[in-house]
Design a protein around this motif. Structure first.
Motif, PDB file in Angstrom:
ATOM      1  N   ASN A   1       0.813  -1.219   0.000  1.00 53.04           N
ATOM      2  CA  ASN A   1       0.000   0.000   0.000  1.00 53.04           C
ATOM      3  C   ASN A   1       0.846   1.270   0.000  1.00 53.04           C
ATOM      4  OD1 ASN A   1      -2.666  -1.132   0.075  1.00 53.04           O
ATOM      5  ND2 ASN A   1      -2.255  -1.744   2.192  1.00 53.04           N
TER       6      ASN A   1
ATOM      7  N   ARG B   1      -0.935   8.118   3.701  1.00 61.01           N
ATOM      8  CA  ARG B   1      -2.371   8.210   3.970  1.00 61.01           C
ATOM      9  C   ARG B   1      -2.802   9.595   4.444  1.00 61.01           C
ATOM     10  NH1 ARG B   1      -3.279   2.151   6.736  1.00 61.01           N
ATOM     11  NH2 ARG B   1      -2.060   1.071   5.158  1.00 61.01           N
TER      12      ARG B   1
ATOM     13  N   ARG C   1      -8.362  -6.028  -0.308  1.00 65.63           N
ATOM     14  CA  ARG C   1      -9.223  -7.050   0.264  1.00 65.63           C
ATOM     15  C   ARG C   1      -8.945  -7.078   1.764  1.00 65.63           C
ATOM     16  NH1 ARG C   1     -10.681 -13.206  -1.832  1.00 65.63           N
ATOM     17  NH2 ARG C   1     -12.801 -13.085  -1.009  1.00 65.63           N
TER      18      ARG C   1
ATOM     19  N   LYS D   1      -7.933   4.563  -3.071  1.00 65.19           N
ATOM     20  CA  LYS D   1      -7.874   3.457  -2.115  1.00 65.19           C
ATOM     21  C   LYS D   1      -7.004   3.813  -0.901  1.00 65.19           C
ATOM     22  CE  LYS D   1      -6.672  -0.649  -0.369  1.00 65.19           C
ATOM     23  NZ  LYS D   1      -5.471  -1.135   0.277  1.00 65.19           N
TER      24      LYS D   1
ATOM     25  N   VAL E   1      -4.160  -2.668  -4.563  1.00 65.31           N
ATOM     26  CA  VAL E   1      -4.688  -3.965  -4.113  1.00 65.31           C
ATOM     27  C   VAL E   1      -5.681  -3.739  -2.983  1.00 65.31           C
ATOM     28  CG1 VAL E   1      -2.653  -5.328  -4.724  1.00 65.31           C
ATOM     29  CG2 VAL E   1      -2.752  -4.224  -2.509  1.00 65.31           C
TER      30      VAL E   1
ATOM     31  N   LEU F   1      -9.768   4.333   1.913  1.00 64.39           N
ATOM     32  CA  LEU F   1      -9.799   3.114   2.736  1.00 64.39           C
ATOM     33  C   LEU F   1      -8.683   3.114   3.781  1.00 64.39           C
ATOM     34  CD1 LEU F   1     -10.528  -0.551   1.826  1.00 64.39           C
ATOM     35  CD2 LEU F   1      -8.664   0.004   3.342  1.00 64.39           C
ATOM     36  N   ASN F   2      -7.438   3.143   3.315  1.00 66.61           N
ATOM     37  CA  ASN F   2      -6.336   3.017   4.265  1.00 66.61           C
ATOM     38  C   ASN F   2      -6.252   4.226   5.197  1.00 66.61           C
ATOM     39  OD1 ASN F   2      -4.911   1.521   1.504  1.00 66.61           O
ATOM     40  ND2 ASN F   2      -5.072   0.376   3.395  1.00 66.61           N
TER      41      ASN F   2
HETATM   42  C1  CS2 Z   1      -4.805  -1.830   6.529  1.00 66.88           C
HETATM   43  C2  CS2 Z   1      -4.690  -2.634   5.230  1.00 66.88           C
HETATM   44  O1  CS2 Z   1      -3.311  -2.794   8.069  1.00 66.88           O
HETATM   45  C3  CS2 Z   1      -3.527  -1.831   7.337  1.00 66.88           C
HETATM   46  O2  CS2 Z   1      -2.756  -0.888   7.261  1.00 66.88           O
HETATM   47  O3  CS2 Z   1      -5.205  -0.524   6.223  1.00 66.88           O
HETATM   48  O4  CS2 Z   1      -4.062  -3.844   5.450  1.00 66.88           O
HETATM   49  C4  CS2 Z   1      -6.060  -2.862   4.582  1.00 66.88           C
HETATM   50  O5  CS2 Z   1      -6.860  -3.716   5.351  1.00 66.88           O
HETATM   51  C5  CS2 Z   1      -5.923  -3.420   3.190  1.00 66.88           C
HETATM   52  O6  CS2 Z   1      -5.162  -2.537   2.422  1.00 66.88           O
HETATM   53  C6  CS2 Z   1      -7.293  -3.634   2.561  1.00 66.88           C
HETATM   54  O7  CS2 Z   1      -7.172  -3.911   1.234  1.00 66.88           O
END
Ligand code: CS2
Length: 463
Positions: free
Chosen positions: A181, A373, A221, A285, A219, A289-290
């Motif tokens: 990520n 992030r 999930r 993403k 990526v 999300l992150n």
């Molecule tokens: C989470 C990711 O642990 C983390 O930093 O933000 O592992 C997240 O669950 C994945 O990127 C989801 O695709």
């Protein structure tokens, strides 16, 4: 009678011989198995694409999987119930310390793709985004490579060593696919690998630059850590013992951009998307999300929550997430991003209470994660003359958490602890400097972050 173990099952489910190894993976963990290995299993030409997957620091995951002939169950955990599927794309599970096997496989002409899930922190990037050649394990690996007296221990050191073997074997170009990520993760991987190679052997660095394609990917999930209860659930539902199942949400996404000079599986059959311009998808993403994950990890734990779903049920945390999304969204540009739908879908995914996604797991390696992030959103907001308060709040929550947490896992843990001993504005500035030197030099940002301290703890909280 004890339930049958997966090795017995393997004969029944592998239709013919195992697929030949054409993909080498570094970072055999739960996410690799719920994502890249799942996509490879579902590719139309899966029979031609086996994965040899190497662990990182410990051999355990490889040993457990090897005992099951590489097979494992993916438990897809939806709001309404679980479904179970055996995935067979991993044909060899290897202890990462077996660098000889890694080099042999990477040097094999049939190998066309190397995928990486080695964690964001493993790229050893400094706050300026380039390879930190002074990091102790980078220094140690360079010494080992130079003397030829032992095997490198970092994932990138091992990869560089294996690429040298491919060059020596004249086995030709291949693609390295970064699945961590990081924004522009293909470019980051290229800089880190070439940077390391350059410090060892300039000829190798030039060869890598010319022959290795670094593919960028986004990526996705959500894959929490597997628990003992998950093993019991598989046994009860499937009638066999699997010591390495993996639990994941039904949602999955893979966006890729870049060349595959030696070919690749038909991942598009499984829903992967190939694009020319990946940045908008990546940022959507990483920030939405992150970013929300990291915010919830620190704010949520400061408020006494344990999982993502619990934290999101707290109005103060939800409000912080919504505000951060507002700032992030203002800086996301690109056609077809469908941000309102994406946000609504994220809320539903985070609220899946059947997935116990632990905040403590997400909180790890925050200094590296926040650079991807929170920092870009804050910088973009400042560049437009706005305060960036919601992004600053994520950083402030991380700082509060770093001072309060009983356990704080971070590659910069020592520097964070030293900064925390300073107290006051000096402390905030020193912690900010670990994330981004420009932010640390901006007095208004330092003041803002300092003022936001305590938002998630104590009576000063304003809802
Ligand atoms: C989470 C990711 O642990 C983390 O930093 O933000 O592992 C997240 O669950 C994945 O990127 C989801 O695709």
């Amino acid at each position: 009678m004890p339930p049958a173990r997966l090795p017995q099952l393997s004969r029944a489910i592998r239709p013919s011989a195992k697929a030949p190894v054409r993909i080498v993976h570094l970072g055999l963990g739960a996410f690799h198995r719920s994502h890249q290995a799942w996509y490879t299993h579902h590719a139309g030409d899966a029979a031609g694409w086996g994965i040899a997957s190497f662990t990182g620091r410990r051999p355990d995951a490889a040993l457990a999987l090897a005992e099951q002939d590489g097979l494992y169950t993916v438990v897809e955990r939806a709001d309404g119930g679980d479904s179970f599927e055996i995935v067979s794309s991993i044909v060899e599970a290897v202890d990462g310390a077996d660098v000889g096997r890694l080099a042999a496989l990477v040097a094999a002409p049939a190998t066309a793709v190397i995928t990486l899930t080695i964690t964001e922190a493993a790229y050893r990037l400094g706050a300026d985004g380039s390879l930190d050649r002074a990091a102790p394990d980078v220094v140690a690996d360079l010494a080992l490579l130079a003397s030829g007296s032992g095997a490198p221990t970092t994932p990138l050191g091992r990869l560089v060593f294996a690429l040298a073997a491919r060059r020596a074997a004249a086995a030709g170009p291949l693609a390295v696919v970064c699945c961590d990520n990081l924004s522009s993760n293909g470019t980051v991987a290229r800089h880190a690998v070439v940077g390391l190679a350059e410090a060892w052997d300039a000829g190798l660095a030039a060869w890598i630059d010319e022959n290795i394609s670094f593919v960028s990917t986004s990526v996705d999930r959500i894959t929490p850590r597997t628990t003992g209860a998950d093993l019991a659930a598989v046994e009860a539902e499937c009638g066999y013992r699997d010591n390495s199942p993996v639990v994941a949400e039904p949602f999955r996404n893979w966006v890729l951009s870049g060349a595959f000079p030696a070919g690749r599986p038909r991942w598009e059959d499984a829903g992967a998307v190939f694009v020319d311009e990946i940045e908008p998808y990546e940022n959507r993403k990483l920030w939405l999300l992150n970013g929300a994950h990291s915010l919830l990890a620190y704010a949520g734990q400061l408020r006494g929550h344990t999982t993502v779903a619990e934290a999101l049920a707290d109005p103060l945390c939800l409000q912080a997430v919504e505000r951060f999304w507002g700032e992030a969204e203002a800086n996301l540009h690109g056609a077809d991003l469908r941000i309102p739908e994406y946000r609504a879908e994220l809320l539903a995914r985070f609220r899946n209470t059947r997935i116990a996604h632990h905040l403590a797991q997400i909180a790890m390696d925050g200094s590296t994660k926040l650079r991807m992030r929170a920092v870009p959103v804050l910088l973009a907001e400042r560049a437009q003359g706005r305060s960036g308060e919601a992004a600053a709040l994520m950083i402030s929550a991380w700082m509060d958490f770093s001072a309060a947490a009983a356990e704080f896992h971070d590659p910069l843990a020592t520097d964070v602890a030293a900064a925390n001993r300073l107290g006051g504005t000096d402390r905030v500035r020193a912690l900010l400097a670990l994330l981004n030197p420009d932010l640390a030099a901006d007095d208004a940002v330092v003041r803002l972050v300092e003022d936001l301290s305590g938002t998630f703890s104590g009576p000063a909280v304003q809802e």
